[in-house]
Write a protein that holds these residues in place. Structure first.
Motif, short mmCIF file in Angstrom:
data_model
loop_
_atom_site.label_atom_id
_atom_site.label_comp_id
_atom_site.label_asym_id
_atom_site.label_seq_id
_atom_site.Cartn_x
_atom_site.Cartn_y
_atom_site.Cartn_z
N SER A 168 0.82 -1.20 0.00
CA SER A 168 0.00 0.00 0.00
C SER A 168 0.86 1.26 0.00
O SER A 168 0.63 2.18 -0.78
CB SER A 168 -0.93 -0.01 1.22
OG SER A 168 -1.67 1.18 1.29
N ARG A 169 1.87 1.30 0.85
CA ARG A 169 2.75 2.47 0.91
C ARG A 169 3.66 2.54 -0.31
O ARG A 169 4.00 3.62 -0.78
CB ARG A 169 3.60 2.43 2.19
CG ARG A 169 2.83 2.76 3.46
CD ARG A 169 3.76 2.79 4.65
NE ARG A 169 4.89 3.67 4.41
CZ ARG A 169 6.16 3.37 4.70
NH1 ARG A 169 6.47 2.20 5.24
NH2 ARG A 169 7.12 4.24 4.45
N GLY A 172 1.11 3.91 -2.82
CA GLY A 172 0.39 5.11 -2.38
C GLY A 172 1.27 6.29 -2.08
O GLY A 172 0.95 7.43 -2.46
N ARG A 185 -8.81 -2.42 -6.13
CA ARG A 185 -8.66 -1.70 -4.86
C ARG A 185 -7.40 -0.85 -4.86
O ARG A 185 -7.42 0.30 -4.39
CB ARG A 185 -8.63 -2.70 -3.70
CG ARG A 185 -9.98 -3.33 -3.38
CD ARG A 185 -9.95 -4.04 -2.05
NE ARG A 185 -9.09 -5.21 -2.06
CZ ARG A 185 -9.49 -6.44 -2.38
NH1 ARG A 185 -10.74 -6.66 -2.76
NH2 ARG A 185 -8.64 -7.46 -2.33
N MET A 186 -6.31 -1.40 -5.39
CA MET A 186 -5.07 -0.63 -5.47
C MET A 186 -5.25 0.59 -6.36
O MET A 186 -4.83 1.71 -6.01
CB MET A 186 -3.95 -1.50 -6.03
CG MET A 186 -2.59 -0.79 -6.10
SD MET A 186 -1.35 -1.63 -7.13
CE MET A 186 -1.85 -1.07 -8.77
N ALA A 204 -8.02 2.18 -7.20
CA ALA A 204 -8.93 3.16 -6.60
C ALA A 204 -8.20 4.01 -5.56
O ALA A 204 -8.42 5.23 -5.47
CB ALA A 204 -10.13 2.46 -5.98
N GLU A 205 -7.33 3.38 -4.79
CA GLU A 205 -6.58 4.12 -3.78
C GLU A 205 -5.57 5.06 -4.44
O GLU A 205 -5.38 6.20 -3.98
CB GLU A 205 -5.86 3.15 -2.85
CG GLU A 205 -5.11 3.80 -1.71
CD GLU A 205 -5.99 4.52 -0.69
OE1 GLU A 205 -5.44 5.10 0.25
OE2 GLU A 205 -7.23 4.50 -0.85
N GLU A 206 -4.93 4.64 -5.52
CA GLU A 206 -4.04 5.52 -6.27
C GLU A 206 -4.79 6.79 -6.72
O GLU A 206 -4.29 7.91 -6.56
CB GLU A 206 -3.51 4.82 -7.52
CG GLU A 206 -2.38 3.86 -7.31
CD GLU A 206 -1.89 3.34 -8.65
OE1 GLU A 206 -0.82 3.79 -9.10
OE2 GLU A 206 -2.57 2.47 -9.23
N ARG A 251 -7.53 8.02 -5.54
CA ARG A 251 -7.96 8.82 -4.40
C ARG A 251 -6.83 9.72 -3.89
O ARG A 251 -7.04 10.88 -3.55
CB ARG A 251 -8.45 7.91 -3.26
CG ARG A 251 -9.02 8.67 -2.05
CD ARG A 251 -9.34 7.74 -0.91
NE ARG A 251 -8.15 7.24 -0.25
CZ ARG A 251 -7.46 7.93 0.67
NH1 ARG A 251 -7.84 9.16 1.03
NH2 ARG A 251 -6.39 7.40 1.25
N LEU A 252 -5.64 9.16 -3.88
CA LEU A 252 -4.47 9.90 -3.35
C LEU A 252 -3.87 10.85 -4.37
O LEU A 252 -3.14 11.77 -4.00
CB LEU A 252 -3.40 8.91 -2.90
CG LEU A 252 -3.75 8.00 -1.72
CD1 LEU A 252 -2.68 6.93 -1.54
CD2 LEU A 252 -3.90 8.81 -0.44
#
Length: 464
Positions: free
Chosen positions: A230-231, A234, A348-349, A351-353, A355-356
């Motif tokens: 994630s980190r 992200g 999921r990965m 979508a988080e990219e 979002r950030l």
């Protein structure tokens, strides 16, 4: 430098014949076979014989390439400075003979570079031709992801077959064992180390396992080996948007910017829409912008958005990383827990990219490395973990505040994990690789390496 590499290649080829012809239980070599580098009278090129698998020291052996620039003033020699340019895929042997380092460093250190396994002339892994015409690394549905996964697995199978046993013995923890073998072969009780970018992973692992053999260490533009998936993705996504925002601030205050007086964010979105009409247009445009932010080259960034620039730069590779796409399979994919199993995990990965990173839509480097490791079987050979360096001296960590490639947060986290053994020098400016950015960054690092003087906490930004 080409002639230097040819000299190294010749030495390695000759040594390999001897290495593999010997008995499997032969004792490790204790010296480096040096010879003058063909195109550099100041340089020595050589090889060192090491175990293929360090857990089986009496098993098969390989030869790794090494180069050395001797201290030009032996009477004032401090010792050995081992260096690595990162990548992964960069030739540290070539880097040791480069002109990046200041005259004082070259005068007082033997600068030594070891080509890490799979790079340069240490059994280079070359599989780029297996990766032509790949499917998109941004799959839109489960079928597209399955196509990407199948492609990756095919590349892995063919690259492993082509490369031989080195393919499964080239993670960074193994490279650090080679590094210490070089130290022993040179007869040095302690060494200093300077690692750039991915070379900082080697540094972290060396400090953990061989901290007592370190005199000093510089980690410039840090890849945080404690980062989970994630980190890993992200933090880079956040850093990419931060670097773009810095470019916008510059353009707003700089009349020579070709977008001065315009809404740069709006112009960027319009450029992305225009690119959607071209094959790989958006991906190529984002990657080109990322490269310009990494330098940084903000005039070119503005021209790129305005349509006057070219996205051909997206195909460029780093000076010292000609083998990056191949070597990342054996290094990045074995040093980090990047194992996307299915489209649901990918979604999921992604979508988080998004979002950030609403501006750059993620980091193309972080995204591509994560996706490239999809399909790699098993757990990583050298999994990420919290830094533990109780035996290491004070290590100098240096990073630009606005670096899209190795986020400043990664350097700050290294310092948080080991506050007693690290000092953080912040360059308040922009771009990837910090040492040559200013008199302050270069002077601070040089003073530390030469006299173990820890520099002040920050260096002011210098306009690119």
């Amino acid at each position: 430098m080409r002639s230097t590499r040819r000299a190294l290649a010749t030495l390695v080829a000759a040594a390999m014949l001897v290495s593999w012809a010997g008995p499997a239980d032969a004792e490790p070599a204790r010296s480096i076979a040096w010879a003058p580098c063909e195109d550099n009278p100041e340089g020595d090129c050589g090889t060192l014989n090491v175990p293929l698998d360090w857990s089986k020291p009496r098993g098969p052996r390989i030869d790794v390439a090494v180069a050395r620039h001797r201290a030009s003033d032996p009477a004032r020699r401090v010792g050995v400075l081992m260096v690595d340019p990162g990548g992964p895929g960069g030739s540290a042997a070539a880097f040791a003979l480069s002109r990046l380092f200041s005259p004082e460093i070259r005068t007082r250190f033997d600068i030594v570079g070891l080509d890490s396994r799979g790079t340069g002339n240490s059994l280079p892994i070359r599989c780029a031709d297996l990766m032509t015409n790949p499917p998109s690394s941004y799959p839109a549905d489960a079928a597209a992801f399955d196509t990407l996964l199948s492609f990756n697995r095919g590349v892995l199978e063919k690259c492993r077959a082509r490369s031989g046993p080195i393919f499964d013995h080239a993670d960074s923890a193994t490279v650090t064992q080679d590094m210490d073998a070089v130290r022993r072969a040179l007869g040095e009780r302690k060494i200093s180390y300077f690692g750039l970018s991915y070379g900082t992973v080697f540094g972290q692992l060396y400090a953990e396992k061989f901290g007592g053999h370190l005199r000093a260490m510089v980690l410039d533009s840090v890849v945080d080996h404690s980062a989970d998936a994630s980190r890993f993705v992200g933090d880079r996504a956040v850093a990419s948007d931060d670097s773009f925002a810095e470019f916008v601030k510059w353009c707003d205050r700089t009349e020579s910017c070709s977008l001065h007086g315009q809404d740069v964010y709006q112009a960027w979105e319009a450029a992305l829409v225009r690119a959607d009409g071209e094959p790989l247009g958006r991906e190529r445009l984002i990657y080109s912008m990322y490269l310009s932010l990494r330098d940084p080259d903000w005039n070119w960034s503005a021209r790129l958005i305005a349509g006057a620039g070219t996205t051909a730069r997206a195909a460029a590779t780093l000076d010292f990383t000609p083998n990056y796409e191949s070597v990342r399979l054996t290094s990045v994919c074995q040093d980090f827990s990047l194992r996307i199993k299915n489209f649901q995990e990918y979604s999921r990965m992604r979508a988080e990219e998004l979002r950030l990173s609403s501006i750059m839509h993620g980091s193309p480097l972080g995204h591509d490395e994560a996706v490239a490791c999809a399909g790699v079987p098993g757990a990583p050979a050298n999994p990420p973990h919290r830094l533990n360096i109780p035996d290491a001296p004070k290590i100098l960590v240096i990073n630009a505040k606005h670096d899209p490639t190795t986020p400043y947060e990664w350097a700050a986290n290294i310092h948080r994990m080991a506050p007693r053994n690290t000092a953080l020098l912040t360059y308040e400016g922009w771009g990837h690789i910090t040492y040559p950015r200013s008199d302050c960054t270069r002077g601070g690092v040089d003073a530390y390496l030469l006299d173990l003087k820890v520099p002040a906490g920050s260096c002011p930004a210098v306009s690119p």
